[in-house]
Design a protein around this motif. Sequence first.
Motif, PDB file in Angstrom:
ATOM      1  N   MET A  33       0.826  -1.196   0.000  1.00 34.71           N
ATOM      2  CA  MET A  33       0.000   0.000   0.000  1.00 34.71           C
ATOM      3  C   MET A  33       0.859   1.244   0.000  1.00 34.71           C
ATOM      4  O   MET A  33       1.981   1.229   0.476  1.00 34.71           O
ATOM      5  CB  MET A  33      -0.900  -0.025   1.246  1.00 34.71           C
ATOM      6  N   LEU A  34       0.313   2.323  -0.551  1.00 37.54           N
ATOM      7  CA  LEU A  34       1.013   3.587  -0.480  1.00 37.54           C
ATOM      8  C   LEU A  34       1.138   4.041   0.968  1.00 37.54           C
ATOM      9  O   LEU A  34       0.354   3.671   1.822  1.00 37.54           O
ATOM     10  CB  LEU A  34       0.259   4.653  -1.272  1.00 37.54           C
ATOM     11  N   ASP A  75      -5.232  -4.297  -2.986  1.00 32.55           N
ATOM     12  CA  ASP A  75      -5.265  -2.861  -2.694  1.00 32.55           C
ATOM     13  C   ASP A  75      -5.384  -2.566  -1.206  1.00 32.55           C
ATOM     14  O   ASP A  75      -4.715  -1.682  -0.683  1.00 32.55           O
ATOM     15  CB  ASP A  75      -6.451  -2.192  -3.416  1.00 32.55           C
ATOM     16  N   TRP A  76      -6.295  -3.307  -0.556  1.00 29.01           N
ATOM     17  CA  TRP A  76      -6.584  -3.024   0.845  1.00 29.01           C
ATOM     18  C   TRP A  76      -7.233  -4.240   1.481  1.00 29.01           C
ATOM     19  O   TRP A  76      -8.036  -4.899   0.826  1.00 29.01           O
ATOM     20  CB  TRP A  76      -7.539  -1.816   0.953  1.00 29.01           C
ATOM     21  N   SER A 122      -3.430  -3.592   3.150  1.00 29.42           N
ATOM     22  CA  SER A 122      -2.138  -3.836   2.511  1.00 29.42           C
ATOM     23  C   SER A 122      -1.570  -5.192   2.901  1.00 29.42           C
ATOM     24  O   SER A 122      -0.787  -5.781   2.163  1.00 29.42           O
ATOM     25  CB  SER A 122      -1.148  -2.732   2.884  1.00 29.42           C
ATOM     26  N   GLU A 145      -5.744   3.115   6.460  1.00 24.95           N
ATOM     27  CA  GLU A 145      -5.410   2.814   5.074  1.00 24.95           C
ATOM     28  C   GLU A 145      -6.596   3.026   4.142  1.00 24.95           C
ATOM     29  O   GLU A 145      -6.446   3.582   3.048  1.00 24.95           O
ATOM     30  CB  GLU A 145      -4.919   1.367   4.957  1.00 24.95           C
ATOM     31  N   LEU A 186      -7.119   5.833   1.027  1.00 23.19           N
ATOM     32  CA  LEU A 186      -7.542   5.576  -0.346  1.00 23.19           C
ATOM     33  C   LEU A 186      -8.752   6.417  -0.732  1.00 23.19           C
ATOM     34  O   LEU A 186      -8.842   6.913  -1.866  1.00 23.19           O
ATOM     35  CB  LEU A 186      -7.850   4.087  -0.529  1.00 23.19           C
ATOM     36  N   TYR A 243      -3.381  -0.035 -14.316  1.00 22.48           N
ATOM     37  CA  TYR A 243      -2.265  -0.865 -13.854  1.00 22.48           C
ATOM     38  C   TYR A 243      -1.244  -1.149 -14.961  1.00 22.48           C
ATOM     39  O   TYR A 243      -0.099  -1.504 -14.691  1.00 22.48           O
ATOM     40  CB  TYR A 243      -2.776  -2.186 -13.269  1.00 22.48           C
ATOM     41  N   LYS A 284      -4.539   1.108  -5.786  1.00 25.06           N
ATOM     42  CA  LYS A 284      -3.139   1.393  -5.471  1.00 25.06           C
ATOM     43  C   LYS A 284      -2.434   2.079  -6.637  1.00 25.06           C
ATOM     44  O   LYS A 284      -1.507   2.863  -6.435  1.00 25.06           O
ATOM     45  CB  LYS A 284      -2.404   0.114  -5.069  1.00 25.06           C
ATOM     46  N   TYR A 285      -2.914   1.820  -7.865  1.00 26.78           N
ATOM     47  CA  TYR A 285      -2.331   2.501  -9.015  1.00 26.78           C
ATOM     48  C   TYR A 285      -2.865   3.918  -9.142  1.00 26.78           C
ATOM     49  O   TYR A 285      -2.149   4.816  -9.585  1.00 26.78           O
ATOM     50  CB  TYR A 285      -2.599   1.691 -10.282  1.00 26.78           C
TER      51      TYR A 285
END
Length: 432
Positions: free
Chosen positions: A20-21, A66-67, A69, A81, A85, A360, A399-400
């Motif tokens: 995850m970012l 994505d979640w 993470s 998290e 997003l 992606y 996430k992208y």
Amino acid sequence: MGRITRRGLAVAATGALTGMLTLTQASASAQRGAAATDDAARGRGHGHGGAGGLRGMWIASVANIDWPSQPGLTPAEARAELDDLFDVAVGWRLNTVFLQVRPTADAFWPSPYEPWSEWLTGVPGQDPGWDPLDHAVRAAHARGLKLHAWFNPYRVAMHADPSRLAEGHPAREHPEWVVPYGGRLYYNPGIPEVRAFVQDAMADAVERYAIDGVHWDDYFYPYPVAGETFDDAAAFEEHGGGFADRGDWRRHNIDLLVTEMRERVRRVRPGVPFGVSPFAIWRNAATDPLGSDTQGGVETYDDLYADVRTWVREGWLDYVVPQVYWNIGFAAADYATLVPWWSEVAAGTGVDLYIGEALYKAGDPAQSEAWQDPAELSRHLTLCRDHRQVGGNVFYSAKYVAADPIGAMSRVYEDHYKTSRQATSRRAAPAR
């Protein structure tokens, strides 16, 4: 020519899933303007994203794509998290999130039908100590975002070992419901009790939470695996009725799932739209003159037994989001061919059409030269603007959207979403 397949295979080809970012990255993305929250809040119409059309992203939970993470986060960490997003979505002036809440016959809410998802804690069936779907609905709405609950109807596990499922899992209690295939477990769509059960499991969330949509992805019967057979011969023998062809019977099973679930959604939560995101090739024109001028190795009608064209033409859906995950000019499946084809399918049906976008692929060195150009996705939205049936776009995956590979999302934002004038120049899908 190699098989053209769904997004999952393409993501897998890139290697291990990335994390995850960071909170810092999320905050930076969210700081693209406080006005974005107001812009998103204006887009809270019924069937679409408002005056600027639907601008969405998928948040995948299966395999922690994505979640969250990773499994085992504390409730506070997992909430943070997800909130990050949502802030990313607002920062890009998106207005809708599609959150995967039933990825593998499990639940991201306290379901009386199915166990807690292992993607939350790492342990199938373990209570995470909070209600993720309740938080998600509240947090999304607080930011002016719509939240569509994303369910996978028939996938049971990403492995083929029933003993690894949670104790008391319906698939363990009813092993006759389950078909192992391709190293995974699936419920058998040909068993009427299975069809009723999966609807009960999904409808529980629809009844209990103020979601803004009910969403399915592209998995009905599983994607074909070379050298393997989906063993539903016994179910066909028992429930096949007057069907001489097993493929026709399989399509009938999925037709029933779609029509019954849509009516159920309408009963329990009137006004909430029900939609599907199919693999974008219904049939190739070489197979069927009604099909698209493509050469796909997979066709939803023949391989997944999902007759999505009929679902749209008959008005069995409220919206459809075909995954048009190829670039403009790709010979086997040209984006510029598929968008007009889907527009023609949706015309006059009252079914809203949005286009799924392969963010992606941007900057992925395994992809073609077209995907190394930051402007490729922006050109997709420009092309969509010329087709009045297209009411918006959805990006895979969250996430992208956060990472903004090669600046592709920035280019979409600058060219299409940044100002109110640009955002509202897109044709909105008609309200029903």
